[in-house]
Design a protein around this motif. Sequence first.
Motif, PDB file in Angstrom:
ATOM      1  N   LEU A  37       7.206  -1.291   1.107  1.00  0.00           N
ATOM      2  CA  LEU A  37       6.376  -2.470   0.884  1.00  0.00           C
ATOM      3  C   LEU A  37       7.230  -3.720   0.993  1.00  0.00           C
ATOM      4  N   THR A  38       6.581  -4.818   1.369  1.00  0.00           N
ATOM      5  CA  THR A  38       7.225  -6.117   1.277  1.00  0.00           C
ATOM      6  C   THR A  38       6.855  -6.728  -0.075  1.00  0.00           C
ATOM      7  N   GLU A  40       5.376  -9.531  -0.487  1.00  0.00           N
ATOM      8  CA  GLU A  40       4.020 -10.047  -0.359  1.00  0.00           C
ATOM      9  C   GLU A  40       2.980  -8.940  -0.539  1.00  0.00           C
ATOM     10  N   GLN A  41       3.264  -7.773   0.016  1.00  0.00           N
ATOM     11  CA  GLN A  41       2.327  -6.658  -0.118  1.00  0.00           C
ATOM     12  C   GLN A  41       2.217  -6.198  -1.568  1.00  0.00           C
ATOM     13  N   TRP A  42       3.337  -6.101  -2.268  1.00  0.00           N
ATOM     14  CA  TRP A  42       3.240  -5.616  -3.646  1.00  0.00           C
ATOM     15  C   TRP A  42       2.552  -6.629  -4.531  1.00  0.00           C
ATOM     16  N   LEU A  73      -2.008  -9.539   5.542  1.00  0.00           N
ATOM     17  CA  LEU A  73      -1.520  -8.626   4.507  1.00  0.00           C
ATOM     18  C   LEU A  73      -2.507  -7.494   4.249  1.00  0.00           C
ATOM     19  N   ASN A  76      -2.529  -5.009   7.113  1.00  0.00           N
ATOM     20  CA  ASN A  76      -1.376  -4.104   7.063  1.00  0.00           C
ATOM     21  C   ASN A  76      -1.493  -3.089   5.926  1.00  0.00           C
ATOM     22  N   LEU A  77      -1.980  -3.518   4.775  1.00  0.00           N
ATOM     23  CA  LEU A  77      -2.180  -2.588   3.661  1.00  0.00           C
ATOM     24  C   LEU A  77      -3.262  -1.558   3.999  1.00  0.00           C
TER      25      LEU A  77
END
Length: 148
Positions: A37-38, A40-42, A73, A76-77
């Motif tokens: 994860l990045t 931003e994603q978390w 985001l 991508n998630l």
Amino acid sequence: MKTIYSIENLHTILSGRTHSAFNRALLSNFRKNNILLTREQWTVLGVLWKNDGCTQQTLANQTSTDKPGITRLIDNLEKENLVERHPDTNDKRLKLIYLTPKGKSIEEEVLNVVNQTLKEAVKDIESERLQIVKETFQQIYDNLETKK
């Protein structure tokens, strides 16, 4: 007008150097624990772990991300099978974002790594000093936000 900081010091404070260092440490700790994860994603997942099924706009507001950024985001998630979009039953124009079982299952592991990184970041700093830093950054934020 005389400033209390030199241009070099002011730049260091406002440029987000500490923020960048924390993000690098967090990403490194994620990789060491095979979490792909990045930051931003978390943060998006973190909002959903507290409030599953919210709108993209809510996610954008709570993560301070613009609309195109939050869309990327979520895309991508979604590709990673961590979230899914569902139409709002009251307003078909809105999409609600929900965690998938996979997205729910990684919460504890991710938060453990985040908490460990936070502990590393503040080690040997007294709680009183951390409180002053928190209040100072909140005041800077408030000062800037009231100008909008």
